[in-house]
Design an enzyme around this catalytic site. Sequence first.
Site: not given
Length: 462
Positions: A8, A37-38, A42, A76, A95, A100, A200
């Site tokens: 992505k 999509d990591h 999880k 984050e 992003d 996500h 962020k």
Amino acid sequence: WRRIIVEKPFGRDLDSGLRLNREIGKVFRERQVYRIDHYLGKETVRNLLVFRFGNGIFEPIWNRRYVDHVQITVAESIGVEGRGSFYEETGAARDILQNHLLQLLSLVAMEPPTAFSADALRNEKVKVLGAISPMEAPEVERQVVRGQYGPGWVEAAEVPGYRAEPEVDPLSETETFIAARLEIDDWRWAGVPFYLRTGKRLPKRATEIAIQFKAVPHRLFEGAGTDPEPNLLAIRVQPDEGILLRFSSKVPGLGLDIRPVSMDFAYGSSFTADAPEAYETLILDALLGDQSLFTRADEVEEAWGIVTPILETWAEQPAPAFPSYAAGTWGPEAAETLIARDHPTAQIFVYEPGHGFNSDRRKDYHEPSADLARSILEYARDALAPYKRIRLIEFSDLPKTISGKIRRVDLRALEAQRRASGRRVRDGHLPPVAACRSTPSCRWPGRGPTPPRAPRARDPRG
């Protein structure tokens, strides 16, 4: 066999996403394409399906009749970390929100699939995304908040603002924070708001899903000092992976005093085996040909159909007043109003150091100092914002608020922490409520384990 893994973001908007899918489709069939999509790899995200559909007690209440609202947070503490040129082209919406956050939303809101297979799972996720109506410009202005971080302090270190990062335009209008209120127009979730936010340079790294249930319909315990709080189910994706369920309980003793208590499941203490990294899981699945944890072409297009109207509305608006929040805070104040507008009576609770969230000791303090009042408010925002709704309170209202609502605040401990560190409690980054249980292993950053309470003296009479 031949397979391709695509990282992505899958395009920049709906048009580019469609073109990308067409170009890939000229060479590969859909069953050969693995859009990664990591977050879907999880362990806690994978467990969400088992938690929902493997336990009979949750699915009957997983709907608009019992759920008041849902919050999904991807916070984050880091900045762009040398990827300024990349982030200038993406921003928080492309992003995180488009992939996500919307993937987590679809897993929370999806209907039970007919089988535990890739197509059955993704069919249900696509239905959820398709039930979210694209926003018109007036709705974007009312339901979406964007922000960009300025200079500040994160984890006791001074950090620059986004516009001072390497490879970033000094006049950049790229958002580093986004909060959105979405609704799913289907039978299960009609009228239930989903609050999504990411940013962020926030106070801490935390990815969480909070299911806030409705309050009891009838006030039965009129003799109690406080009403029972609505139940909360918090799923911690990272760090300190686990699940917390909060409910009300009677405090032991004479009379009727009701307090919230928590049951907390943590992967680290329940299982000895370490979970593999998300990318390890996903790459192995790609090698095995299992597409269950990968997004399909129509998923990508439905997600862009939600995000693209937001981006287009922003492009037509005047330049925003950036930066709009200081590094080390929970984002622009306007983001708080997305929840406060629907839930104006939310309460604030403060974690009592050394005694956990479930302390039964009651303290009433009056007229705290102005500095201490600010420390308490900022600590409450930092510690609890990922888990439940928070309403900002003006500093001038803090003394009466503290004496009237916050009855479990160890003011002396907070004051000592503030003086010892030379800064406000917020900069100490105390552990969040849902991640810090009332055990001696609960740690304050940089201060070692919290000392256990002294054992109660035994009565010689038995």
